[in-house]
Motif scaffolding. Sequence first.
Motif, short mmCIF file in Angstrom:
data_model
loop_
_atom_site.label_atom_id
_atom_site.label_comp_id
_atom_site.label_asym_id
_atom_site.label_seq_id
_atom_site.Cartn_x
_atom_site.Cartn_y
_atom_site.Cartn_z
N THR A 67 4.43 -5.75 -9.08
CA THR A 67 5.63 -4.93 -8.96
C THR A 67 6.89 -5.73 -8.71
N GLY A 68 6.73 -6.98 -8.26
CA GLY A 68 7.90 -7.79 -7.93
C GLY A 68 8.43 -7.50 -6.53
N LEU A 69 7.69 -6.73 -5.75
CA LEU A 69 8.09 -6.43 -4.38
C LEU A 69 7.52 -7.48 -3.44
N GLU A 70 8.17 -7.68 -2.32
CA GLU A 70 7.71 -8.63 -1.32
C GLU A 70 6.37 -8.15 -0.74
N PRO A 71 5.42 -9.06 -0.52
CA PRO A 71 4.11 -8.66 0.02
C PRO A 71 4.20 -7.88 1.33
N LEU A 72 5.11 -8.27 2.21
CA LEU A 72 5.26 -7.55 3.48
C LEU A 72 5.72 -6.11 3.24
N TYR A 73 6.60 -5.91 2.27
CA TYR A 73 7.08 -4.57 1.93
C TYR A 73 5.96 -3.75 1.31
N VAL A 74 5.16 -4.37 0.46
CA VAL A 74 4.01 -3.66 -0.14
C VAL A 74 3.04 -3.23 0.96
N SER A 75 2.82 -4.09 1.93
CA SER A 75 1.93 -3.75 3.05
C SER A 75 2.47 -2.53 3.80
N LYS A 76 3.76 -2.53 4.06
CA LYS A 76 4.39 -1.40 4.77
C LYS A 76 4.28 -0.11 3.94
N LEU A 77 4.58 -0.22 2.65
CA LEU A 77 4.48 0.95 1.77
C LEU A 77 3.04 1.44 1.69
N ALA A 78 2.10 0.50 1.58
CA ALA A 78 0.68 0.88 1.48
C ALA A 78 0.22 1.61 2.74
N ARG A 79 0.67 1.16 3.90
CA ARG A 79 0.29 1.84 5.14
C ARG A 79 0.85 3.27 5.16
N SER A 80 2.09 3.44 4.70
CA SER A 80 2.67 4.79 4.70
C SER A 80 1.98 5.68 3.67
N LEU A 81 1.60 5.11 2.54
CA LEU A 81 0.87 5.89 1.52
C LEU A 81 -0.55 6.22 1.99
N GLU A 82 -1.13 5.31 2.76
CA GLU A 82 -2.46 5.58 3.34
C GLU A 82 -2.35 6.71 4.37
N ALA A 83 -1.31 6.68 5.20
CA ALA A 83 -1.11 7.74 6.19
C ALA A 83 -0.90 9.09 5.52
N ALA A 84 -0.29 9.08 4.33
CA ALA A 84 -0.08 10.31 3.57
C ALA A 84 -1.33 10.70 2.76
N ARG A 85 -2.37 9.89 2.87
CA ARG A 85 -3.66 10.12 2.20
C ARG A 85 -3.56 10.06 0.68
N LEU A 86 -2.65 9.19 0.21
CA LEU A 86 -2.51 9.01 -1.23
C LEU A 86 -3.24 7.76 -1.73
N ILE A 87 -3.44 6.79 -0.83
CA ILE A 87 -4.21 5.60 -1.20
C ILE A 87 -5.21 5.27 -0.09
N ASP A 88 -6.22 4.50 -0.50
CA ASP A 88 -7.18 3.94 0.45
C ASP A 88 -6.97 2.43 0.47
N ARG A 89 -7.02 1.87 1.67
CA ARG A 89 -6.95 0.42 1.85
C ARG A 89 -8.28 -0.02 2.45
N VAL A 90 -8.95 -0.96 1.78
CA VAL A 90 -10.26 -1.43 2.24
C VAL A 90 -10.25 -2.95 2.25
#
Length: 171
Positions: A67-90
Motif C-alpha cells: 500500500t505504500g503506508l508506513e508499517p506502524l500506521y498499518v499496524s494501527k489501522l489493522a488493530r482498529s479494523l480488528e476491533a471492528a471485526r473486519l479483519i483477523d490478525r494472527v
Amino acid sequence: MSSVESVSENATPGFLVWRLSMKWRVAVDRAVGPLGLTHAQYSLVASLYGMHRAGVRPSQRQLADHTGLEPLYVSKLARSLEAARLIDRVRDPADPRAMRLSLTEDGREVTRRAINVVQCLLEQLLEPLGGLGGERTRALSRELAALLDVELDPHTGSEPHSDEVAPKEQS
C-alpha cells in the motif's frame, strides 16, 4: 478561467499530484464513510481483498509495502479494523514477530460494497479522461506507475547534485 486552470497554471507536477491525492482522499473518505471506513482503512481492506483473491495472506509488513503506508500506521489501522471485526490478525508460526492478516466474513462483505462505491467514484473522477476504461486514463496510470517506480535518493535535499555549487561554509 476554471479553478483547475488557476491552480495548475504555474504549479509544479509535485504540487498537482499532491493536490489531486488530497482531493481524491477526501472524496474516498466521504464515499466509504457510510460503510464505517476511512480512506486509509479502505486502502488496507481493498488491498487485502485483492491479495487474498490472488492467494496471498500477507503479513502487516507485506501489506505496508503493497500500500505504500508506513508499517506502524498499518499496524494501527489493522488493530482498529480488528476491533471492528473486519479483519483477523494472527501470529505467523514461521515468524513470531509477524502478524498475518485476513478479512472476516463481515470484512469481505463491507470491502465488496466499498470497492463498488469507490469504482463508481473513480468513474466520476476520471470522466474528464474518458472514464475508468479510457485510453487517457490508461496512459495516466502508466505514467504514474513509472513515477512510483523511481527510487528515491535518501540524500535528496541534504547534498547538492554534482552540477550544483555548494554554498560556502560560514566561519
